[in-house]
Design an enzyme around this catalytic site. Structure first.
Site, PDB file in Angstrom:
ATOM      1  N   TRP A  36       0.845  -1.208   0.000  1.00  0.00           N
ATOM      2  CA  TRP A  36       0.000   0.000   0.000  1.00  0.00           C
ATOM      3  C   TRP A  36       0.870   1.244   0.000  1.00  0.00           C
ATOM      4  O   TRP A  36       1.941   1.271   0.627  1.00  0.00           O
ATOM      5  CB  TRP A  36      -0.892   0.024   1.242  1.00  0.00           C
ATOM      6  CG  TRP A  36      -2.261  -0.525   1.015  1.00  0.00           C
ATOM      7  CD1 TRP A  36      -3.410   0.185   0.834  1.00  0.00           C
ATOM      8  CD2 TRP A  36      -2.649  -1.911   0.940  1.00  0.00           C
ATOM      9  NE1 TRP A  36      -4.479  -0.661   0.654  1.00  0.00           N
ATOM     10  CE2 TRP A  36      -4.041  -1.956   0.712  1.00  0.00           C
ATOM     11  CE3 TRP A  36      -1.970  -3.119   1.028  1.00  0.00           C
ATOM     12  CZ2 TRP A  36      -4.753  -3.150   0.581  1.00  0.00           C
ATOM     13  CZ3 TRP A  36      -2.668  -4.304   0.898  1.00  0.00           C
ATOM     14  CH2 TRP A  36      -4.039  -4.308   0.671  1.00  0.00           C
ATOM     15  N   ASP A 166     -10.760   5.073   5.607  1.00  0.00           N
ATOM     16  CA  ASP A 166     -11.848   4.500   4.819  1.00  0.00           C
ATOM     17  C   ASP A 166     -13.285   4.787   5.283  1.00  0.00           C
ATOM     18  O   ASP A 166     -14.068   5.367   4.561  1.00  0.00           O
ATOM     19  CB  ASP A 166     -11.654   2.988   4.708  1.00  0.00           C
ATOM     20  CG  ASP A 166     -10.277   2.646   4.146  1.00  0.00           C
ATOM     21  OD1 ASP A 166      -9.467   3.559   3.926  1.00  0.00           O
ATOM     22  OD2 ASP A 166     -10.014   1.460   3.921  1.00  0.00           O
ATOM     23  N   GLU A 402      -3.241  -2.908  14.576  1.00  0.00           N
ATOM     24  CA  GLU A 402      -3.583  -1.905  13.555  1.00  0.00           C
ATOM     25  C   GLU A 402      -4.261  -0.699  14.224  1.00  0.00           C
ATOM     26  O   GLU A 402      -3.969   0.443  13.910  1.00  0.00           O
ATOM     27  CB  GLU A 402      -4.512  -2.566  12.528  1.00  0.00           C
ATOM     28  CG  GLU A 402      -4.828  -1.747  11.307  1.00  0.00           C
ATOM     29  CD  GLU A 402      -5.772  -2.480  10.354  1.00  0.00           C
ATOM     30  OE1 GLU A 402      -6.291  -3.575  10.721  1.00  0.00           O
ATOM     31  OE2 GLU A 402      -6.006  -1.962   9.246  1.00  0.00           O
TER      32      GLU A 402
END
Ligand code: 2M8
Length: 439
Positions: A36, A166, A402
């Site tokens: 990414w 997101d 995360e």
């Protein structure tokens, strides 16, 4: 104290080693099997402290996916890796992707110039900077020109994935206005990799994500047409804060290699002149908001994004003092019900706060890393010290996740997440190289 810090760094390095797959680092095993874009830049910032060869390869590989237009895709796919949706073929980008590569067709925040400048500060390797400069410059030119037909000085994003945040509540209203027409059948794989589906975006979110990509595919990613047709068009405040800092870093890189370009200085002046007008409707409140071009209005959501322009470093101190009041507010975890004073992705006081749902509430390390540096740029030493100590404690006591539940610090999403590891390494070293940027 020293021993503890050392072992935290060892653990972080081990995670990066395990996620390193030859030419680059995956964000995490299982959930994210490719490379990414903004992850690679954050990851490289960690490698800069101890493995310059890996740092170089990391950026080389993400830049190898660049399109002719200058667009730097948000994913460079590993052709062997299975198990991620949307998969390489779905994007329909073969005619744009460079030979031998398959990439996605959207972008992510441009952290790369910042990481490249750090690489130079550690390595003094001018030849590599020469190789990278023209590629990163072309990406910035793409952002400043193709993504800004209004000449505002700020890039527009066409998809929540382009923000990197997101499913942030910042995008709720815009997504609510979108009704997906025809979308292909697809199967989500992401929810198989987390403890609970609740940690990830909803199916309804995903339908909209796919619908937006379908529109870009239909017009073969032609920027002029997509700009007219896409129903999601945001001047994203975080993306553009990073773009400003990255333009500053790009300017430094141009000086290092003796490249003369007025363009970068002109971009910086335009951004400095317009930033507050574009993103801060009420300087007394001290919060910065995205601007939705489809309705010509600010997106007034209380999230970490509203504080992030402190990282830009040039905004008037009188405004930033108001922003820092929020860093000190219990709704952003400075006290009260939170175990660690680390800033959550959404203010605890809002109805849209959700403690374990991805970008809707949990703590993320990259946003806190940026705010830490912003606090230091303005000499808010007390807050900076408190934040750095708390981030290190959070990860030391809960693992390299995360994201983290702001109430009790438990980890969620992917385990052994690369940018958590790399930015912890940078924080252990107090992000010291950042200060070398000449103001
Ligand atoms: C998340 O985004 C991807 C889509 O790009 C996903 O959910 O599958 C975001 O957190 C994004 O910011 C991040 O770059 C990516 C990989 O870590 O995962």
């Amino acid at each position: 104290m020293k021993a503890n810090t050392t072992s935290l760094e060892d653990k972080a390095r081990k995670i990066l080693n395990n996620n390193w797959i030859g030419n680059y680092t995956i964000p995490a095993k299982g959930l994210y099997p490719h490379q990414w874009s903004w992850d690679s830049a954050f990851i490289m910032i960690g490698y800069n402290h101890y493995d310059l060869l890996k740092a170089k390869k990391e950026l080389d590989n993400i830049l190898s996916g660049q399109w002719k237009s200058g667009l730097l895709p948000h994913i460079v796919f590993d052709s062997d890796a299975k198990g991620y949706f949307p998969d390489p073929e779905y994007w329909g980008t073969r005619s744009h992707s460079p030979a031998g590569k398959i990439t996605s067709g959207i972008i992510q925040p441009p952290v790369h110039a910042i990481a490249a400048l750090r690489y130079y500060q550690h390595s003094k390797d001018e030849n590599t900077i020469k190789e990278w400069f023209s590629k990163i410059f072309r990406f910035h030119r793409y952002l400043m020109e193709k993504r800004d037909p209004e000449h505002s000085g700020f890039a527009t994003i066409y998809h929540p994935w382009e923000s990197g945040f997101d499913n942030s509540p910042r995008w709720d209203e815009a997504l609510k206005r979108i009704t997906p027409e025809k979308i292909p059948d697809y199967k989500r794989i992401d929810i198989e990799h987390v403890k609970k589906a609740q940690e990830r975006p909803t199916d309804e979110d995903y339908d909209k994500y796919i619908y937006l990509i379908e529109i870009m595919k239909k017009y073969d990613y032609d920027d002029e047409i997509v700009y007219q047709k896409i129903p999601f068009k945001m001047k994203d405040v975080v993306f553009n804060t990073i773009l400003y800092v990255a333009n500053k870093a790009l300017f430094e890189l141009s000086q290092i290699i003796g490249e003369r370009t007025n363009k970068i200085s002109n971009w910086l002046v335009l951004q400095e002149n317009n930033f507050v007008k574009q993103f801060c409707p009420n300087p007394q409140e001290g919060l910065f908001y995205d601007y939705d071009l489809t309705v010509n209005d600010f997106v007034k959501r209380k999230t970490v994004a509203a504080l992030l322009p402190i990282y830009a470093g040039f905004i008037d101190r009188t405004i930033i003092e108001n922003t820092v009041k929020w860093v000190d507010h219990s709704h952003f975890c400075s006290s009260g019900t939170c175990k660690y004073p680390v800033i959550p992705s959404t203010s605890l006081g809002e109805s849209y706060f959700a403690h374990v749902t991805y970008w809707r509430g949990p703590i993320w390390i990259n946003t806190n890393w940026m705010i830490y540096q912003g606090l230091r740029k303005y000499n808010f030493e007390r807050q900076a010290k408190r934040l750095r100590t708390a981030i290190l404690n959070l990860v030391r006591e809960n693992g390299f996740y995360e994201y983290f539940d702001p109430h009790n610090g438990t980890g969620h999403g992917a385990e052994n997440f690369s940018w958590t590891a790399s930015l912890i390494i940078d924080l252990i070293h107090k992000c010291d190289m950042m200060d070398l940027i000449i103001k």
